[in-house]
Design an enzyme around this catalytic site. Structure first.
Site, PDB file in Angstrom:
ATOM      1  N   VAL A  60      -3.973 -10.236 -24.265  1.00 29.13           N
ATOM      2  CA  VAL A  60      -3.357 -10.635 -25.527  1.00 29.13           C
ATOM      3  C   VAL A  60      -2.138 -11.530 -25.336  1.00 29.13           C
ATOM      4  O   VAL A  60      -1.598 -12.051 -26.313  1.00 29.13           O
ATOM      5  CB  VAL A  60      -2.982  -9.410 -26.390  1.00 29.13           C
ATOM      6  N   ASN A  86      -4.467  -2.427 -30.178  1.00 23.96           N
ATOM      7  CA  ASN A  86      -4.078  -1.279 -29.371  1.00 23.96           C
ATOM      8  C   ASN A  86      -3.377  -1.666 -28.073  1.00 23.96           C
ATOM      9  O   ASN A  86      -2.560  -0.895 -27.566  1.00 23.96           O
ATOM     10  CB  ASN A  86      -5.320  -0.434 -29.050  1.00 23.96           C
ATOM     11  N   TYR A 155      10.467  -0.921 -25.702  1.00 19.80           N
ATOM     12  CA  TYR A 155       9.175  -0.467 -26.213  1.00 19.80           C
ATOM     13  C   TYR A 155       9.303  -0.038 -27.673  1.00 19.80           C
ATOM     14  O   TYR A 155       8.500  -0.429 -28.530  1.00 19.80           O
ATOM     15  CB  TYR A 155       8.659   0.694 -25.358  1.00 19.80           C
ATOM     16  N   LYS A 159       7.540  -1.668 -31.166  1.00 22.08           N
ATOM     17  CA  LYS A 159       6.735  -0.941 -32.139  1.00 22.08           C
ATOM     18  C   LYS A 159       7.337  -1.025 -33.542  1.00 22.08           C
ATOM     19  O   LYS A 159       6.610  -1.009 -34.537  1.00 22.08           O
ATOM     20  CB  LYS A 159       6.571   0.525 -31.706  1.00 22.08           C
ATOM     21  N   THR A 190      -1.821   9.518 -21.055  1.00 25.36           N
ATOM     22  CA  THR A 190      -2.367   8.248 -20.570  1.00 25.36           C
ATOM     23  C   THR A 190      -1.465   7.749 -19.457  1.00 25.36           C
ATOM     24  O   THR A 190      -0.495   8.408 -19.080  1.00 25.36           O
ATOM     25  CB  THR A 190      -2.395   7.200 -21.702  1.00 25.36           C
TER      26      THR A 190
END
Length: 232
Positions: A60, A86, A155, A159, A190
């Protein structure tokens, strides 16, 4: 919340970015189970493991790959009903003041600029049909109304921006039938969330997949966690 949903996604086409592992892979596989044709984006399409997924090279941060991916979907499928933004990275640890400029640039390029460009290039296909969906996989760390996650400052800010993209898409295209929503998956086990996280990728994917099933006229321009609206 009681929302009208598609029982099946037969005949519909979805693109999921960052679909090679974790939450993205879980979303892609569940959409296949619901009957959708799913293009699974990844930097290396060989890393896409689901047998019924259609791997597509999609970093992306590379606009040319975004253009190529959307053109391929248009050529092969002739439609796009669902886009799940995502793909994301954790970025540098610590608050903004402790982050390197390169680290800040990297996380914003992947987590915010990337979804903006994927959405931009996917919109012509999405807007061909009333009730197409954009689902942005966000984080409660991006809430303005809560406590931003200082452990990963850049981060969290990325968001916050992704939630802003949801609001922008809703404001600009809701009257043309687009349903844009954000989903917080919670703390998921994850590569980003770590092994001690209490949720599985499938559990983290649940709300995003549910949003992918919304029918035309369903709620949009919202931020969701565990299928309930939460504050921005």
């Amino acid at each position: 919340m009681d929302v009208d949903l598609h029982d099946s996604l037969d005949g519909q086409v979805a693109l999921v970015t960052g679909a090679t592992r974790g939450i993205g892979a879980a979303i892609a596989e569940r959409l296949v189970d619901l009957g959708a044709v799913v293009y699974a984006g990844g930097r290396d399409p060989d890393d896409v493991t689901g047998e019924e997924l259609r791997p597509v090279r999609l970093d992306v941060t590379e606009e040319s790959q975004i253009v190529d991916a959307v053109e391929r979907i248009g050529d092969e499928a002739g439609r796009l009903d669902v886009l799940v933004n995502n793909a994301g990275i954790g970025g540098p640890a610590g608050p903004v003041g402790a982050a390197s400029t390169d680290g800040i640039d990297a996380v914003l390029e992947t987590n915010l600029r990337g979804p903006m460009l994927v959405s931009k290039h996917a919109l012509p296909l999405l807007l061909e049909r009333d009730g197409s969906r954009v689902v942005n996989v966000s984080s409660r760390g991006g809430q303005l109304s809560g406590e931003s996650d200082a452990a990963r400052g850049p981060y969290s800010l990325s968001k916050t921006g992704l939630n802003g993209l949801t609001v922008q898409l809703h404001g600009a295209y809701a009257d043309r039938g687009l349903l844009a929503n954000s989903a917080s998956p919670g703390w998921v086990s994850t590569g980003l969330g770590g092994e001690s996280a209490p949720r599985s990728p499938a559990e983290g994917a649940d709300t995003a997949v549910w949003l992918c099933r919304f029918v035309a006229g369903a709620p949009a321009g919202k931020f969701w966690h565990d299928r309930e609206v939460i504050d921005w």
